[in-house]
Design a protein around this motif. Structure first.
Motif, PDB file in Angstrom:
ATOM      1  N   ASN A 144       0.825  -1.210   0.000  1.00 47.21           N
ATOM      2  CA  ASN A 144       0.000   0.000   0.000  1.00 47.21           C
ATOM      3  C   ASN A 144       0.860   1.261   0.000  1.00 47.21           C
ATOM      4  O   ASN A 144       0.525   2.255  -0.661  1.00 47.21           O
ATOM      5  CB  ASN A 144      -0.933   0.014   1.209  1.00 47.21           C
ATOM      6  CG  ASN A 144      -2.167  -0.833   0.995  1.00 47.21           C
ATOM      7  OD1 ASN A 144      -2.689  -0.918  -0.105  1.00 47.21           O
ATOM      8  ND2 ASN A 144      -2.627  -1.480   2.053  1.00 47.21           N
ATOM      9  N   GLY A 145       1.978   1.228   0.715  1.00 53.14           N
ATOM     10  CA  GLY A 145       2.873   2.380   0.738  1.00 53.14           C
ATOM     11  C   GLY A 145       3.441   2.677  -0.637  1.00 53.14           C
ATOM     12  O   GLY A 145       3.530   3.839  -1.049  1.00 53.14           O
ATOM     13  N   ILE A 146       3.825   1.626  -1.355  1.00 52.74           N
ATOM     14  CA  ILE A 146       4.358   1.813  -2.710  1.00 52.74           C
ATOM     15  C   ILE A 146       3.284   2.382  -3.638  1.00 52.74           C
ATOM     16  O   ILE A 146       3.540   3.311  -4.418  1.00 52.74           O
ATOM     17  CB  ILE A 146       4.902   0.480  -3.263  1.00 52.74           C
ATOM     18  CG1 ILE A 146       6.151   0.059  -2.481  1.00 52.74           C
ATOM     19  CG2 ILE A 146       5.223   0.592  -4.750  1.00 52.74           C
ATOM     20  CD1 ILE A 146       6.662  -1.317  -2.838  1.00 52.74           C
ATOM     21  N   LEU A 147       2.082   1.812  -3.569  1.00 53.27           N
ATOM     22  CA  LEU A 147       0.993   2.292  -4.429  1.00 53.27           C
ATOM     23  C   LEU A 147       0.645   3.747  -4.130  1.00 53.27           C
ATOM     24  O   LEU A 147       0.366   4.541  -5.046  1.00 53.27           O
ATOM     25  CB  LEU A 147      -0.242   1.404  -4.243  1.00 53.27           C
ATOM     26  CG  LEU A 147      -0.129  -0.034  -4.762  1.00 53.27           C
ATOM     27  CD1 LEU A 147      -1.389  -0.817  -4.411  1.00 53.27           C
ATOM     28  CD2 LEU A 147       0.116  -0.065  -6.264  1.00 53.27           C
ATOM     29  N   ILE A 148       0.672   4.119  -2.847  1.00 53.49           N
ATOM     30  CA  ILE A 148       0.352   5.495  -2.476  1.00 53.49           C
ATOM     31  C   ILE A 148       1.446   6.448  -2.957  1.00 53.49           C
ATOM     32  O   ILE A 148       1.165   7.539  -3.479  1.00 53.49           O
ATOM     33  CB  ILE A 148       0.153   5.602  -0.949  1.00 53.49           C
ATOM     34  CG1 ILE A 148      -1.128   4.859  -0.531  1.00 53.49           C
ATOM     35  CG2 ILE A 148       0.093   7.062  -0.506  1.00 53.49           C
ATOM     36  CD1 ILE A 148      -1.307   4.727   0.961  1.00 53.49           C
TER      37      ILE A 148
END
Length: 310
Positions: A144-148
């Motif tokens: 999720n951190g990468i996608l954000i």
């Protein structure tokens, strides 16, 4: 003198055979016997019910859903793992050939082998903790951190990786592939290194490219190793208990959300230890055993080819 060797050999085989019968064959027979009863697991009192547990089993929608998940794993786990392991093994052993250096791996292949094999030294507990952080359902999770950060996901609505019915099994599959590719890479690398370099050099002189060398030389010569890997991965796909039980949500042995993370092994253990349906769980164990044996035999039969000598 010739006939005296048979009692000598039999003397060495008696103890291993007895131990195998007592600790392997006998528990299988006991399990089959319990599957024909209504044993609760809490006492020795039980009643013979014949094939009632088996008829209930194939009308149980949760078990059938778990069976579908195992079949999905059976299709994708061996194929993806073997293809990735073959590709990496090929590149690390013969993929860097060219010029006057002959057949060799890509630059830094020794380092890459250590990196790819690293997940094999991690215990299951460490894998679970690691991927719980990867699949966290908030902005602190790795995915999720990468996608954000890439602006591909709304920070206020992160992806519920392990709580999504459509994603949970694919997440488990990804963990198993990540953890298993390194082992089969080493297996295929060892088999590849036993192939005489003259064969690869002859293909190089004939103008064969990497793709032709892989399909025309490497794959046929490694087929026995591929066949072995396929059987082991098929058995792993029919089990899959540990990851499914600890990574998927649920009160006991995972299986969530709404049984979308269920596999046959987790449903078996829930019936055995939580619901007190030990006879019913034994019937599941017998079904899993025979399905695994049948699928392994089919895999060996379908992948049978004439062995190439070199």
């Amino acid at each position: 003198m010739r006939y005296r060797k048979y009692p000598f050999i039999a003397g060495f085989l008696v103890i291993p055979v007895v131990l195998y019968v007592v600790f392997v064959i006998w528990p299988y027979l006991q399990t089959f016997g319990y599957s024909l009863t209504d044993w609760s697991g809490q006492s020795q009192e039980m009643h013979f019910v014949g094939l009632e547990n088996y008829t209930k089993l194939f009308g149980d929608h949760v078990f059938l859903q778990a069976l579908q998940h195992n079949v999905l794993l059976l299709v994708f786990l061996p194929v993806i793992t073997i293809l990735l392991a073959l590709f990496f093994a090929f590149m690390l052993n013969v993929g860097g050939r060219g010029g006057t250096t002959g057949v060799r791996g890509v630059r830094g292949s020794a380092f890459y082998k250590v990196v790819f094999f690293f997940p094999q030294v991690l215990s299951v507990a460490i894998l679970v903790v690691l991927f719980q952080a990867v699949y966290r359902s908030d902005g602190s999770g790795l995915l999720n951190g990468i996608l954000i950060k890439l602006h591909l996901q709304d920070p206020s609505a992160p992806v519920e990786w392990l709580n999504s019915p459509n994603l949970v099994m694919w997440c488990l599959l990804g963990v198993q592939i990540w953890a298993g590719v390194g082992f089969y890479l080493v297996l295929f690398s060892a088999a590849m290194q036993s192939v005489p370099k003259d064969i690869y050099e002859a293909a190089l002189l004939d103008g064969a490219g990497r793709l032709q060398t892989f399909f025309k030389v490497t794959l046929p010569l490694l087929w026995d190793s591929v066949q072995t890997a396929w059987v082991y991965l098929a058995i792993a796909a029919m089990d899959f208990f540990v990851l499914a039980s600890v990574l998927t949500p649920g009160s006991s042995f995972g299986g969530g959300p709404d049984y979308h993370g269920e596999v046959m092994a987790t449903y078996l253990m829930r019936n055995f230890l939580t619901f007190g349906k030990s006879g019913y769980a034994c019937a599941m164990g017998v079904v899993i055993l025979f399905l695994t044996l049948i699928l392994s035999a089919i895999a060996l039969r379908v992948s049978r080819r004439d062995r190439i000598e070199y």
